[in-house]
Every structure is written in structure tokens, then in C-alpha cells.
Design an enzyme around this catalytic site. Structure first.
Site, short mmCIF file in Angstrom:
data_model
loop_
_atom_site.label_atom_id
_atom_site.label_comp_id
_atom_site.label_asym_id
_atom_site.label_seq_id
_atom_site.Cartn_x
_atom_site.Cartn_y
_atom_site.Cartn_z
N HIS A 56 7.78 -60.56 -15.63
CA HIS A 56 8.68 -60.33 -14.83
C HIS A 56 7.41 -58.91 -13.89
O HIS A 56 6.94 -58.02 -14.54
CB HIS A 56 8.90 -59.28 -15.57
CG HIS A 56 10.70 -58.29 -14.52
ND1 HIS A 56 11.71 -58.24 -14.91
CD2 HIS A 56 10.17 -57.97 -13.51
CE1 HIS A 56 12.08 -57.16 -13.62
NE2 HIS A 56 11.28 -57.07 -13.03
N HIS A 58 5.97 -57.73 -9.94
CA HIS A 58 5.91 -57.09 -8.48
C HIS A 58 4.66 -57.96 -8.04
O HIS A 58 4.13 -56.63 -7.75
CB HIS A 58 6.81 -56.74 -8.02
CG HIS A 58 8.25 -55.81 -9.00
ND1 HIS A 58 9.29 -56.56 -8.32
CD2 HIS A 58 8.35 -55.70 -9.75
CE1 HIS A 58 10.52 -56.46 -8.60
NE2 HIS A 58 10.24 -56.08 -10.41
N ARG A 60 3.67 -58.05 -4.75
CA ARG A 60 3.59 -57.61 -3.52
C ARG A 60 3.13 -58.21 -2.07
O ARG A 60 3.48 -57.81 -1.08
CB ARG A 60 3.10 -55.75 -3.22
CG ARG A 60 3.93 -54.92 -4.46
CD ARG A 60 5.21 -54.37 -4.65
NE ARG A 60 5.45 -53.54 -5.56
CZ ARG A 60 6.81 -53.01 -6.07
NH1 ARG A 60 7.71 -53.98 -5.44
NH2 ARG A 60 6.89 -52.50 -6.94
N ASN A 90 11.12 -59.67 -4.54
CA ASN A 90 11.23 -58.38 -3.80
C ASN A 90 10.16 -58.41 -2.73
O ASN A 90 9.74 -57.25 -2.85
CB ASN A 90 12.65 -57.37 -4.29
CG ASN A 90 11.76 -56.84 -5.35
OD1 ASN A 90 10.07 -57.91 -6.08
ND2 ASN A 90 11.19 -55.36 -5.80
N HIS A 167 18.95 -58.16 -13.34
CA HIS A 167 18.68 -56.52 -13.10
C HIS A 167 19.94 -56.30 -13.30
O HIS A 167 20.71 -56.09 -12.30
CB HIS A 167 17.14 -56.50 -11.83
CG HIS A 167 17.67 -54.74 -12.08
ND1 HIS A 167 16.22 -54.22 -11.84
CD2 HIS A 167 18.71 -54.04 -12.18
CE1 HIS A 167 16.38 -52.71 -12.19
NE2 HIS A 167 18.11 -52.68 -12.16
N ASP A 288 7.45 -55.58 -16.24
CA ASP A 288 7.88 -54.86 -15.13
C ASP A 288 6.72 -54.23 -14.44
O ASP A 288 7.52 -53.31 -13.12
CB ASP A 288 9.33 -53.86 -15.01
CG ASP A 288 10.00 -53.76 -13.34
OD1 ASP A 288 9.73 -54.52 -12.59
OD2 ASP A 288 11.15 -53.04 -13.93
N HIS A 292 3.24 -48.73 -6.77
CA HIS A 292 3.90 -48.22 -6.02
C HIS A 292 2.28 -47.43 -5.21
O HIS A 292 1.94 -46.90 -6.64
CB HIS A 292 4.73 -47.11 -5.62
CG HIS A 292 6.41 -48.21 -5.83
ND1 HIS A 292 6.87 -48.66 -4.91
CD2 HIS A 292 6.81 -48.53 -7.05
CE1 HIS A 292 7.65 -49.49 -4.88
NE2 HIS A 292 8.18 -48.93 -6.62
C1 NCD Z 1 10.83 -52.52 -9.05
C2 NCD Z 1 10.62 -52.07 -7.71
O1 NCD Z 1 9.89 -51.34 -7.18
O2 NCD Z 1 10.29 -53.77 -7.20
N1 NCD Z 1 11.60 -51.18 -9.35
C3 NCD Z 1 11.43 -50.75 -10.11
O3 NCD Z 1 12.35 -49.22 -11.35
N2 NCD Z 1 11.44 -51.76 -11.74
C4 NCD Z 1 12.34 -53.18 -8.74
C5 NCD Z 1 13.42 -54.06 -10.11
O4 NCD Z 1 12.25 -54.78 -11.13
O5 NCD Z 1 14.27 -53.17 -10.34
ZN ZN Z 2 11.27 -55.26 -11.79
ZN ZN Z 3 14.69 -54.88 -12.15
#
Ligand code: NCD
Ligand code: ZN
Ligand code: ZN
Length: 430
Positions: A56, A58, A60, A90, A167, A288, A292
Site C-alpha cells: 500500500h 501512493h 503519486r 489515485n 478502503h 499507506d 503531501h
Molecule cells: C491517501 C492519499 O493521500 O492518497 N490518504 C490517506 O489519508 N490515507 C488515500 C487513502 O489511502 O485513503
Molecule cells: Zn492509501
Molecule cells: Zn485508504
């Protein structure tokens, strides 16, 4: 003679044994007391553990590369002892059709330091055609806060034997509670744990019979764990280091940096998560990793995006905590390495014949203070600042050294796209 032999103290099946691991073309071909190899690498000090598979992240990329990209994200993974990541859909554009899947795989193949997989984001448009993606992606993802839950019944009938990750926060429930929140405690109330529990129950009811292997991402609350225990269905359950280690409180500052979904909750929830992790009820730890930038976070709490970075600190922090608490390392390695690999049908996560030669070397006495400026994230911050961790000194991916003595020696573009092995089913068995 065997191409490459690594000799040292390995953690194998819960025991620490001094042995040799033989490697040919990136795969472990033998594990023995002694082996000769054309190249022999000895680790007289340190412990050799499987490297993690983080299901998991992201990264980006494409489209949001001011936060992170495939290079910086996978470089961070490497320094954190993660030899394989699975990237969430995403991005911009979102990974929801063949074109965007192919684009992301090609980005990964050009930029990745470690192996990687991708998820297809399931939506109203592609839901009927998921079989067409079976050979193309590593897994499927549904983000329930944006998903029409009445579609689950139809979905359950598709003959797709792949991981379907959720999710789990139910849309209507969050809308009901959903006022703006000004701090972490309010955030936990506006995205109440009952919304997570409702989502879990609906998925389990609607998808009781399905070929998909259901994975619940980042479970955060004790009532969701209770709901899970009431169903016989075999599913897999993930937890993040941040939900294990933090609770919603005024003392986490700046508050917006700790804003994440599902939210950080109470100390009772934390206790329940730990208990479930140690018993194996929760079988996977996932970061996860959701970076940001500081600019994006440095706004009013209610406007700040949710998500925190974590791929580089997951293994080091958890390893330190497990050692300090005297919890069995075997359990940690199962949750970080072998269970996630097995779930996705990947030949990783275990030091055994036939597996990819993926492992880390750690010096358990080398405890470091976590500092954002020593990490490799593009976002430049970590919620674990000042906490302790044990970072790997070396990382091998498919037999190649990527990190040597805490320095990068691997190449960008070395990482390969992974998906379940042909004929190898993903597996939700414990
Ligand atoms: C995730 C994201 O920023 O892409 N944010 C989060 O709070 N975990 C999206 C997600 O995994 O729900
Ligand atoms: Zn996530
Ligand atoms: Zn999530």
C-alpha cells in the site's frame, strides 16, 4: 558452481541460523550450512531478514510528482528495507483503464529502484470488464468513500481470482457525520469508526461468495476488528504503523500533519490493533505511504489533505518496537514480508528455495533517531520524527545489492513490474 552465495545469520522459519544462501539469476536455489559460489558475500555481523513487500503505497506518479515520484518513492522504499511496493491508483490520471495501467508500468520500469506492482482502481465504468485486467495488473482497489456500495453484489460474481483491496469507510455514513473538523480528535469523530465497521460488514455480506481475495486496507478500530471476527469468510486485514503507534490527541503537532484516513483513533483502538496483530487476526502491516508537501499540509486543519508518508520508516520503526517489547520477530516478518507476498502470489517475502533473493541485513544494536532530512522522501517530512528505528545496512533485490553499507549502489530502472505468478493463486489462508 552457484553464481552467488550469501553467508551469515539468517532468520529462517522463526530460527536464527548461520547458513549460506545460493542465488542463480536472482532466485534462491539452495539454503545450506555451507555452499561454494563464484561470488561469495559474507556478513560476519548482523542479522539477515526477508525484505518487506509494502502492498500500500501512493507514489503519486504520474501527475502528482511534486509530492513524490516513482524514483524518490522507491528509493525511500529501498532505504527502508522494502524490496517491492504495490502502487495505489489515485494518481493523475487515475489508474482505471488499460492506457493508464500501461503508462504507470512503463514509468515504474524506467524509474523504480525496487520491484513494483500496480492496482487498478475499480469504478462504475470498468467494473464489468475487470476480467480484461486480470493479466495486466497486480491487484484491484476499491475506495469505498467514492463508491456505490450497491454494486458489490454484481462484483462478487465476477470470476476473477485476484486481490480486491478495500478502503473501508462507508460513503453515506461519512456524509452523515461529515462536518468540517478543526483538529485530530474532531477528525476522528467526523469519520467515526462506525463508518469503517459498516463498510466492513457490507463488503463481507455482499461478497460472501466470490473468487476475489478480499483485503481490508489500514483497519483502524476495535469495532471493525470485532465485526471481522463475526464472519467466517477468510479475508486479509492490514494495519499501518501510524495507527499502531499514534492516537488522536492534542499533543501531536502540527495537527494537520497527522490528518489521515481512516483517522487516528483512541488508545483502546490501538490496544485492539496490537492484540490482533500479535494474534495474527491482522495479518499484514502496510505503510499507506501517502505523501503531501509541507505547503499542502501547512494550511487550516479543515483544508489540509489527509495522508502521511511512511514507506521508509515502516520496517525500521516496527523492528525497533518489536525488539523493545520482546514480541516475536517471526510475527513481524510474517506481517511485513511473507503474508503480503503470499496474498499477491509473488515469489518474495521468504528466504527459501524458489523465492526471489530479496533480503536485508540489520545490525540490531544500530538504533537511529528518525530524522526527515536523512530520509529520501520528496515531501521532506515524517510523522515519526525523533522516534527510534533500526534501518537496514544492506538490501538485496533478486540477488543484486541495492544498498551497501547504508549507501545506494543500485540503479534507477532496476525494479521490475510484478504480478501474481502464472497459475499461482493469491492466497488468503493464514
Ligand atoms: C491517501 C492519499 O493521500 O492518497 N490518504 C490517506 O489519508 N490515507 C488515500 C487513502 O489511502 O485513503
Ligand atoms: Zn492509501
Ligand atoms: Zn485508504
Amino acid at each position: 558452481m552457484i553464481e552467488k552465495v550469501v553467508e551469515g545469520k539468517f532468520l529462517i522459519d522463526g530460527k536464527i541460523i548461520h547458513c549460506c544462501v545460493g542465488i542463480e539469476r536472482g532466485t534462491i536455489v539452495d539454503v545450506k550450512k555451507s555452499l561454494d559460489g563464484e561470488t561469495k558475500i559474507r556478513f560476519p555481523r548482523g542479522l539477515i531478514l526477508p525484505s518487506a513487500v509494502d502492498v500500500h503505497v501512493h507514489l503519486r506518479d504520474p501527475g502528482l510528482t511534486h509530492k513524490e515520484d516513482f524514483s524518490t518513492g522507491t528509493l525511500s522504499a529501498a532505504f527502508g528495507g522494502v524490496s517491492c511496493v504495490i502502487d495505489m491508483p489515485n494518481t493523475k490520471p487515475p489508474t482505471v483503464d488499460k492506457e493508464s495501467c500501461k503508462e504507470k508500468i512503463s514509468i515504474g520500469e524506467r524509474k523504480s529502484y525496487v520491484d513494483f506492482g500496480i492496482y487498478l482502481g475499480v469504478n462504475e465504468n470498468n467494473i464489468k470488464k475487470l476480467r480484461d485486467f486480470e493479466g495486466l495488473v497486480t491487484g484491484f482497489k476499491i475506495y469505498l468513500p467514492d463508491f456505490d456500495i450497491t454494486l458489490l453484489g454484481e462484483l462478487s460474481k465476477l470470476k476473477v481470482k485476484r486481490v480486491l483491496a478495500f478502503h473501508a469507510e462507508e460513503k453515506r455514513c461519512i456524509e452523515k457525520f461529515g462536518k468540517k473538523s478543526e483538529n485530530l480528535i474532531e477528525h476522528a469523530k467526523t469519520r467515526a469508526s462506525v463508518c469503517e465497521k459498516t463498510a466492513v460488514e457490507k463488503v463481507l455480506k455482499e461478497m460472501e461468495k466470490t473468487d476475489f481475495h478480499i483485503h481490508f486496507c489500514h483497519i483502524s478500530s476495535s469495532i471493525s476488528l470485532y465485526a471481522l471476527s463475526q464472519f467466517k469468510k477468510k479475508v486479509s486485514v492490514g494495519v499501518t504503523p501510524h495507527h499502531l503507534l499514534f492516537k488522536a490527541s492534542r499533543s501531536l503537532t502540527p495537527q494537520s500533519y497527522y490528518k489521515v484516513n481512516p483517522p487516528l483513533r483512541t488508545s483502546l483502538d490501538q490496544e485492539a490493533l496490537w492484540e490482533a496483530l500479535l494474534s495474527g487476526e491482522i495479518d499484514i502491516i502496510e505503510s499507506d505511504h501517502a505523501p503531501h508537501t509541507t505547503d499542502e499540509k501547512e494550511v487550516d486543519f479543515s483544508e489540509a489533505p489527509s495522508g502521511i508518508p511512511g514507506v521508509e520508516t515502516m520496517y525500521p520503526v516496527m523492528l525497533y518496537v518489536f525488539l523493545m517489547k520482546g514480541y516475536p520477530l517471526e510475527r513481524l516478518v510474517s506481517a511485513l514480508c511473507s503474508r503480503p507476498a503470499r496474498l499477491f502470489g509473488l515469489k518474495k517475502g521468504r528466504i527459501a528455495k524458489g523465492m526471489d533473493a530479496d533480503f536485508i541485513v540489520v545490525d540490531l544494536k544500530k538504533v537511529k533517531k528518525i530524522m526527515a532530512d536523512r530520509l529520501h522522501y520528496k515531501c521532506g517530512w515524517t510523522p515519526f520524527e525523533g522516534m527510534k528505528g533500526i534501518f537496514p545496512t544492506d538490501l538485496f533485490v533478486r540477488g543484486e545489492r541495492i544498498i551497501e553499507d547504508e549507501e545506494l549502489v543500485g540503479d534507477r530502472g532496476f525494479g521490475r513490474f510484478v504480478k501474481p505468478r502464472e497459475g499461482e493463486e493469491s492466497c488468503t489462508e493464514k
